[in-house]
Design an enzyme around this catalytic site. Sequence first.
Site, PDB file in Angstrom:
ATOM      1  N   CYS A   1     -25.193 -22.766 -34.010  1.00 23.69           N
ATOM      2  CA  CYS A   1     -26.150 -23.344 -33.061  1.00 23.69           C
ATOM      3  C   CYS A   1     -26.063 -24.864 -33.079  1.00 23.69           C
ATOM      4  O   CYS A   1     -26.622 -25.524 -33.961  1.00 23.69           O
ATOM      5  CB  CYS A   1     -27.570 -22.888 -33.428  1.00 23.69           C
TER       6      CYS A   1
ATOM      7  N   CYS B   1     -29.432 -26.666 -32.708  1.00 23.93           N
ATOM      8  CA  CYS B   1     -30.260 -26.665 -33.926  1.00 23.93           C
ATOM      9  C   CYS B   1     -29.696 -27.629 -34.981  1.00 23.93           C
ATOM     10  O   CYS B   1     -30.446 -28.342 -35.637  1.00 23.93           O
ATOM     11  CB  CYS B   1     -30.299 -25.282 -34.571  1.00 23.93           C
ATOM     12  N   ASP B   2     -28.377 -27.627 -35.162  1.00 19.78           N
ATOM     13  CA  ASP B   2     -27.787 -28.296 -36.331  1.00 19.78           C
ATOM     14  C   ASP B   2     -26.944 -29.522 -36.001  1.00 19.78           C
ATOM     15  O   ASP B   2     -26.520 -30.242 -36.901  1.00 19.78           O
ATOM     16  CB  ASP B   2     -26.877 -27.298 -37.083  1.00 19.78           C
TER      17      ASP B   2
END
Length: 308
Positions: free
Chosen positions: A133, A136-137
């Site tokens: 992701c 997200c990261d």
Amino acid sequence: MRDVELAIIGGGVAGLTAGLYAAWSRLDAVLIERMGTGGQIINADSVENFPGFPGGIKGYELAPLIAQQAMDAGLPVVFDEALRLRATDGALLVESESETYRARAVIVTAGSTLARLGVPGEEQFEGRGVSYCAVCDGDFFRDQAVAVVGGGDSAMDEALYLAGIASEITVVHRRDELRAARTLVERARAEPKIRFRWHTTVASIDGGETVESIRLRAAGGDETLPVAGVFIYVGLRPNTSLLGGIVELDAAGHVPVDMWMRTAVPGLLAAGDIRQQSARQLVSAAGDGATATLAAARFLRHGEWRDG
Ligand code: NAP
């Protein structure tokens, strides 16, 4: 035991649209979702091919809008995990952590999970350089070199997103042709920070505390590529374990359905990514959800599958 006319399992775009149509049809329905509504699209930075949003919309903005629309229409949403699904005489039983639902019809829209690459180091470094992701990261890799594995829409979308954060993105693809939409391919090819390694696979992911490099494998031999992060987008696996015991799945784990999303089990429907021959697009997931509820409503009215 809670009796309902229709249970919808999964709160992604297919499930929420099924739920919206159920509320509109005044069915006694419940949607059961294990985490949060929205499904995969929650992790999409930009959704540009869902009708009605010229200029695109963030996935994490679109998902709550779809959920709100369904709930405002009257859909009850329960946050719980459906653990088992059984067919009994005249009903389908959905057993969740806290309740058993006895439903006359069930629409399963459990979506899919990103596939694993299955190479040494992948599991070991998950959360320490290996990610599925970028939204997200991605920020953990600001001004660092990263790799993206895969040649589909997800890989291109995420490589383009990472181009705004990382210093350099190497897309590692096993062929020399990308299966992603042409628009994304054109953008990725025009992005100076993105370079491609064709006919190449990842043999291993290596490092100490965190990822430090990947071993690339091509016809000419192996090579070490220093990267701080590896983003893996090598396809989707349907979440159909719930259905395995009551319908026959195909070799890839998808559920065979007819054009009304009906399975071979009376009252049981499957919609979205988990069904066989899904186009696996947001808009088709929404279409599947609507179709499934219309078919379920006819089943509830007549006590058997009816086409019209
Ligand atoms: P996908 O279309 O299945 O693509 C997976 C990619 O990974 C392919 O390029 C495949 O290579 C490669 N691959 C598979 N197994 C591999 C392995 N073991 N080693 C190395 N490479 C491997 O998956 P996706 O990109 O996640 O897309 C899934 C669905 O969601 C698609 O229908 C897509 O259109 C949709 N989607 C749409 C959007 C959008 O509209 N913006 C965004 C994301 C996803 P090959 O090409 O050689 O098979």
